[in-house]
Scaffold this motif. Structure first.
Motif, PDB file in Angstrom:
ATOM      1  N   TYR A   1       7.676   6.258 -12.518  1.00  0.00           N
ATOM      2  CA  TYR A   1       7.166   4.962 -12.292  1.00  0.00           C
ATOM      3  C   TYR A   1       6.432   4.377 -13.285  1.00  0.00           C
ATOM      4  O   TYR A   1       4.975   4.604 -13.170  1.00  0.00           O
ATOM      5  CB  TYR A   1       6.572   5.207 -10.702  1.00  0.00           C
ATOM      6  CG  TYR A   1       7.424   5.518  -9.622  1.00  0.00           C
ATOM      7  CD1 TYR A   1       8.243   4.688  -9.092  1.00  0.00           C
ATOM      8  CD2 TYR A   1       7.460   6.754  -9.073  1.00  0.00           C
ATOM      9  CE1 TYR A   1       9.384   4.789  -7.920  1.00  0.00           C
ATOM     10  CE2 TYR A   1       8.110   7.132  -8.135  1.00  0.00           C
ATOM     11  CZ  TYR A   1       9.082   6.221  -7.809  1.00  0.00           C
ATOM     12  OH  TYR A   1       9.877   6.440  -6.687  1.00  0.00           O
TER      13      TYR A   1
ATOM     14  N   GLY B   1       0.598   6.410  -8.446  1.00  0.00           N
ATOM     15  CA  GLY B   1       0.691   6.636  -7.125  1.00  0.00           C
ATOM     16  C   GLY B   1      -0.579   6.466  -6.508  1.00  0.00           C
ATOM     17  O   GLY B   1      -1.412   5.695  -6.705  1.00  0.00           O
ATOM     18  N   PHE B   2      -1.004   7.754  -5.562  1.00  0.00           N
ATOM     19  CA  PHE B   2      -2.325   7.562  -4.918  1.00  0.00           C
ATOM     20  C   PHE B   2      -3.614   7.770  -5.844  1.00  0.00           C
ATOM     21  O   PHE B   2      -4.460   7.530  -5.699  1.00  0.00           O
ATOM     22  CB  PHE B   2      -2.433   8.445  -3.780  1.00  0.00           C
ATOM     23  CG  PHE B   2      -1.813   9.902  -4.129  1.00  0.00           C
ATOM     24  CD1 PHE B   2      -0.630  10.201  -3.845  1.00  0.00           C
ATOM     25  CD2 PHE B   2      -2.418  10.857  -4.774  1.00  0.00           C
ATOM     26  CE1 PHE B   2      -0.017  11.409  -4.037  1.00  0.00           C
ATOM     27  CE2 PHE B   2      -2.088  11.881  -5.006  1.00  0.00           C
ATOM     28  CZ  PHE B   2      -0.674  12.347  -4.626  1.00  0.00           C
TER      29      PHE B   2
ATOM     30  N   TRP C   1       0.975  -1.247   0.110  1.00  0.00           N
ATOM     31  CA  TRP C   1      -0.015   0.067   0.022  1.00  0.00           C
ATOM     32  C   TRP C   1       1.011   1.283  -0.114  1.00  0.00           C
ATOM     33  O   TRP C   1       0.702   2.085  -0.712  1.00  0.00           O
ATOM     34  CB  TRP C   1      -0.781   0.165   1.187  1.00  0.00           C
ATOM     35  CG  TRP C   1      -1.805   1.013   1.229  1.00  0.00           C
ATOM     36  CD1 TRP C   1      -2.943   1.288   0.506  1.00  0.00           C
ATOM     37  CD2 TRP C   1      -1.828   2.203   2.247  1.00  0.00           C
ATOM     38  NE1 TRP C   1      -3.697   2.440   0.726  1.00  0.00           N
ATOM     39  CE2 TRP C   1      -2.945   3.106   1.854  1.00  0.00           C
ATOM     40  CE3 TRP C   1      -0.803   2.731   3.183  1.00  0.00           C
ATOM     41  CZ2 TRP C   1      -3.130   4.295   2.586  1.00  0.00           C
ATOM     42  CZ3 TRP C   1      -1.057   3.886   3.922  1.00  0.00           C
ATOM     43  CH2 TRP C   1      -2.090   4.650   3.545  1.00  0.00           C
ATOM     44  N   LYS C   2       1.816   1.281   0.988  1.00  0.00           N
ATOM     45  CA  LYS C   2       2.878   2.554   1.023  1.00  0.00           C
ATOM     46  C   LYS C   2       3.767   2.719  -0.293  1.00  0.00           C
ATOM     47  O   LYS C   2       3.905   3.657  -0.738  1.00  0.00           O
ATOM     48  CB  LYS C   2       3.699   1.990   2.286  1.00  0.00           C
ATOM     49  CG  LYS C   2       4.523   3.332   2.737  1.00  0.00           C
ATOM     50  CD  LYS C   2       3.756   3.916   3.803  1.00  0.00           C
ATOM     51  CE  LYS C   2       4.404   5.266   4.399  1.00  0.00           C
ATOM     52  NZ  LYS C   2       3.601   6.189   5.065  1.00  0.00           N
ATOM     53  N   LEU C   3       4.045   1.380  -0.809  1.00  0.00           N
ATOM     54  CA  LEU C   3       4.825   1.513  -2.145  1.00  0.00           C
ATOM     55  C   LEU C   3       3.985   2.052  -3.208  1.00  0.00           C
ATOM     56  O   LEU C   3       4.695   2.916  -3.788  1.00  0.00           O
ATOM     57  CB  LEU C   3       5.385  -0.105  -2.135  1.00  0.00           C
ATOM     58  CG  LEU C   3       6.399  -0.158  -3.378  1.00  0.00           C
ATOM     59  CD1 LEU C   3       7.739   0.172  -2.643  1.00  0.00           C
ATOM     60  CD2 LEU C   3       6.451  -1.809  -3.575  1.00  0.00           C
TER      61      LEU C   3
ATOM     62  N   ASP D   1      -6.758   1.898  -7.696  1.00  0.00           N
ATOM     63  CA  ASP D   1      -5.767   2.617  -6.890  1.00  0.00           C
ATOM     64  C   ASP D   1      -5.289   1.993  -6.061  1.00  0.00           C
ATOM     65  O   ASP D   1      -5.567   0.733  -5.359  1.00  0.00           O
ATOM     66  CB  ASP D   1      -6.422   4.060  -6.644  1.00  0.00           C
ATOM     67  CG  ASP D   1      -7.582   3.908  -5.709  1.00  0.00           C
ATOM     68  OD1 ASP D   1      -7.495   2.766  -5.032  1.00  0.00           O
ATOM     69  OD2 ASP D   1      -8.114   4.718  -5.495  1.00  0.00           O
ATOM     70  N   PRO D   2      -4.332   2.647  -4.955  1.00  0.00           N
ATOM     71  CA  PRO D   2      -3.795   1.971  -4.075  1.00  0.00           C
ATOM     72  C   PRO D   2      -4.798   1.343  -2.762  1.00  0.00           C
ATOM     73  O   PRO D   2      -4.390   0.430  -1.839  1.00  0.00           O
ATOM     74  CB  PRO D   2      -2.767   2.782  -3.277  1.00  0.00           C
ATOM     75  CG  PRO D   2      -2.553   3.808  -4.323  1.00  0.00           C
ATOM     76  CD  PRO D   2      -3.882   3.779  -5.360  1.00  0.00           C
TER      77      PRO D   2
ATOM     78  N   ASN E   1       1.612   3.767  -3.170  1.00  0.00           N
ATOM     79  CA  ASN E   1       1.059   5.204  -2.882  1.00  0.00           C
ATOM     80  C   ASN E   1       2.245   6.131  -3.454  1.00  0.00           C
ATOM     81  O   ASN E   1       2.180   7.327  -3.555  1.00  0.00           O
ATOM     82  CB  ASN E   1       0.759   5.522  -1.564  1.00  0.00           C
ATOM     83  CG  ASN E   1      -0.558   5.302  -1.213  1.00  0.00           C
ATOM     84  OD1 ASN E   1      -1.366   6.088  -1.831  1.00  0.00           O
ATOM     85  ND2 ASN E   1      -1.318   4.541  -0.315  1.00  0.00           N
ATOM     86  N   HIS E   2       3.538   5.686  -3.332  1.00  0.00           N
ATOM     87  CA  HIS E   2       4.662   6.572  -3.646  1.00  0.00           C
ATOM     88  C   HIS E   2       5.127   6.234  -5.061  1.00  0.00           C
ATOM     89  O   HIS E   2       6.305   6.568  -5.134  1.00  0.00           O
ATOM     90  CB  HIS E   2       5.781   6.182  -2.424  1.00  0.00           C
ATOM     91  CG  HIS E   2       5.674   6.803  -1.513  1.00  0.00           C
ATOM     92  ND1 HIS E   2       4.694   6.095  -0.538  1.00  0.00           N
ATOM     93  CD2 HIS E   2       6.051   7.927  -0.707  1.00  0.00           C
ATOM     94  CE1 HIS E   2       4.550   6.929   0.777  1.00  0.00           C
ATOM     95  NE2 HIS E   2       5.491   7.921   0.608  1.00  0.00           N
ATOM     96  N   THR E   3       4.212   5.828  -6.078  1.00  0.00           N
ATOM     97  CA  THR E   3       4.528   5.943  -7.314  1.00  0.00           C
ATOM     98  C   THR E   3       4.079   6.954  -8.317  1.00  0.00           C
ATOM     99  O   THR E   3       3.594   6.416  -9.458  1.00  0.00           O
ATOM    100  CB  THR E   3       4.443   4.316  -7.826  1.00  0.00           C
ATOM    101  OG1 THR E   3       2.736   4.353  -7.638  1.00  0.00           O
ATOM    102  CG2 THR E   3       5.150   3.378  -7.217  1.00  0.00           C
ATOM    103  N   ALA E   4       3.852   7.968  -7.742  1.00  0.00           N
ATOM    104  CA  ALA E   4       3.134   9.085  -8.545  1.00  0.00           C
ATOM    105  C   ALA E   4       3.813   9.769  -9.715  1.00  0.00           C
ATOM    106  O   ALA E   4       3.313   9.926 -10.841  1.00  0.00           O
ATOM    107  CB  ALA E   4       2.842  10.106  -7.573  1.00  0.00           C
TER     108      ALA E   4
END
Lengths: 243, 348
Positions: free
Chosen positions: B140, B149-150, B129-131, B248-249, B133-136
């Motif tokens: 990526y 990302g999110f 989930w964290k990972l 989405d995440p 979310n950080h792919t915006a």
């Protein structure tokens, strides 16, 4: 070691912190031999038994099955080498019937139709046919012992390890068990860990006595029973009564 | 241990209902209803993934969403790159199953206890989930697919006829295909449970030590069960992604994992049909409550869940089955009482 030994241990030691439960035990069992293990509570019999079955990994030393080192093997690997194990507290699938329990064990070695026949044969032999449809969780302790024994024997292992098989049994059940053990010993090597002296006297020949984690005596049962040192550490008045 | 399929009336009833709905549903429902029920079908497949590993393998996973999300993202990325959705759909089963097998290997061969197993599965979900979310950023991207990302991945292709990317399925066809998948998953799981492998899995759930004493490698069995469950969860993720055309995440969220647990618990652990019924009931309820705006949806659902756990600890289906059996027995004995014994025909 001579190759007619099915099971041997060399300097087998099991420590729990500072407590030495099994101390440098050198033990050997011949093919087809019936051996009883005796000893007072806390003598290390059950710990020794668990080291043989893979339920515990010994601190040092080795366990060999037909010369193959099985020290530290997992229980299922040891079982798959042809070892049948009956634990101290009956270990069964409580939610299902007696027949289903035994059939599951028989299925390990036999195809479906044969497994059914084998299960029925073992129920008959162990005197639990009348309980075939009963849920195992609802049985009395002695009956559960017989069901577990039937499960072990259904796999037809060449080495059978029984931990206190007579515990909680009625007189009739104990007699049946003694006959079963003697019959099994005609085809397989058997180790019986037991407290019940009346039962021991019925089945035992060569016997090993444990005390304080080590082998205290190894001799024929009559010698053991008349050995004053053994009586002192364990048998006490029981021996007199049994004699 | 588990009833054989031949004697399992409930299995045939469920199968019959499924087949009837699959063929009749699109004829009698409007578009909104079809879309709504398709959602239930997708979530039922997801619920079955946990129903199998928990109910029949004794593996309590707090992170089923990890596989759901992995399947959804696998499908999204692969289908955007390939155009055709057939292979991505297959991949959405294979990749999560392989990941589940790898994770399962470390968990079960490492002899993790049930509590730690729950913690590990939950943490893996949170990592995903964290990972994700950080792919915006644009860096990526996998091929043409930006992970987003999110914001998630939009414009995920709708399922198409195999080999023809331009022949998208319409909502009614998608419902029928998803219903067929649900039926297949249900039947396959039932067959697995009735097989020797399934009996051993249930045996391991009942008594690990005895199973081991019979010579079964419980670690290997659990890895296989976990991998099957992971693959099914992944496939349901792909169904979710193509149904929404967006992911989405949140697919990896704790809420998603918790929902699966709630459905299985409410429906009945150790049943396959129960969690399906729970999905339909609780999702329908959630929708109705959402439109009423009385109280927060989750507060009411949480309350219902607590009531279910307290009053029906075995779950909806086992309670219903026990109740039916009881009524049947009472009815039968009353019938017997009413029939006088030894009465001659002339007396009537």
């Amino acid at each position: 070691m001579s190759e007619n030994y099915i099971l041997t241990t060399e300097n087998l030691t099991m420590r729990f912190g500072g407590v030495v439960a099994v101390d440098n035990v050198n033990f050997s069992l011949k093919e087809g031999e019936l051996r009883c293990l005796l000893g007072p509570n806390g003598a290390g019999k059950s710990t020794f038994f668990k080291c043989l079955t893979g339920q515990l990994t010994p601190t040092s030393g080795s366990v060999k099955l037909r010369g193959q080192d099985i020290t530290g093997w997992l229980t299922h690997d040891i079982v798959n080498q042809g070892v049948g194990i009956k634990t101290q507290v009956p270990n069964l699938f409580n939610g299902i019937s007696v027949y289903e329990n035994i059939r599951m064990a028989a299925r390990r070695k036999h195809l479906k139709p044969m497994a059914r026949e084998k299960a029925e044969e073992m129920m008959e032999k162990c005197g639990v046919t009348h309980l075939a449809k009963r849920e195992v969780g609802l049985l009395a302790h002695g009956q559960r012992q017989l069901v577990e024994l039937a499960m072990v024997l259904a796999e037809e292992p060449p080495l059978v390890l029984l931990d206190e098989p007579a515990a909680g049994m009625t007189g009739d059940e104990r007699d049946r068990l003694a006959d079963l053990v003697l019959e099994t010993a005609r085809k397989a090597a058997v180790i019986v860990v037991e407290h019940d002296m009346a039962f021991i006297r019925r089945i035992a020949k060569f016997t090993t006595v444990f005390n304080r984690g080590a082998i205290f005596r190894e001799a024929m049962i009559d010698e053991i029973m008349s050995d004053r040192a053994v009586q002192e550490i364990y048998l006490g008045k029981q021996a007199d009564v049994a004699a | 241990m588990e009833r054989s399929i031949a004697k399992d009336v409930g299995f045939y009833v469920m199968l019959g209902i499924g087949l009837v709905l699959m063929f009749i549903g699109p004829l009698i429902w409007d578009l909104f209803q079809i879309m709504q029920i398709t959602q239930y079908v997708v979530l039922s497949v997801y619920a079955l993934s946990l129903a199998y590993i928990w109910g029949f393998g004794g593996i309590l996973s707090f992170g089923q969403a990890a596989f759901f999300g992995l399947g959804a993202y696998t499908f999204a990325v692969a289908s955007i790159n390939m155009g055709d959705t057939t292979l991505p759909f297959v991949l959405s089963f294979i990749l999560p199953a392989a990941f589940g097998a790898g994770l399962g290997y470390f968990m079960f061969y490492g002899r993790l206890s049930e509590v730690y197993l729950g913690v590990v599965t939950m943490v893996v979900t949170l990592i995903f989930w964290k990972l994700i979310n950080h792919t915006a950023g644009p860096e990526y991207s996998i091929g043409d697919a930006r992970l987003g990302g999110f914001n998630g991945i939009p414009s995920i292709p709708i399922l198409n006829v195999p080999g023809d990317p331009s022949a998208w399925l319409d909502p009614a066809q998608m419902f029928q295909v998803f219903m067929a998948i649900l039926i297949i998953v249900y039947v396959v799981l039932r067959l697995i449970i009735a097989s020797d492998f399934g009996r051993v899995s249930v045996g391991i759930r009942e008594n690990e030590e005895r199973s081991s004493l019979l010579g079964y490698d419980i670690r290997r069995h659990k890895v296989i069960v976990f991998a099957i469950g992971s693959g099914i969860a992944g496939m349901s993720g792909a169904m979710w992604a193509t149904y929404q055309t967006f992911i989405d995440p949140n697919a990896f969220s704790m809420e998603m994992s918790a929902k699966a647990l709630v459905w299985v618990m409410a429906g009945g652990i150790g049943t396959l049909a129960g969690p399906i019924l729970a999905v339909v009931l609780l999702q329908w309820l959630s929708l109705k409550l959402g439109t009423m705006h009385i109280l927060n949806n989750y507060v009411i659902l949480g309350g219902i869940m607590m009531i279910l756990v307290l009053l029906l600890p075995k779950g909806l289906l086992p309670t219903f089955q026990a109740l039916s059996l009881r009524l049947w027995t009472i009815g039968k004995s009353k019938m017997k009482e009413r029939t006088p014994k030894g009465k001659a025909a002339s007396d009537v």
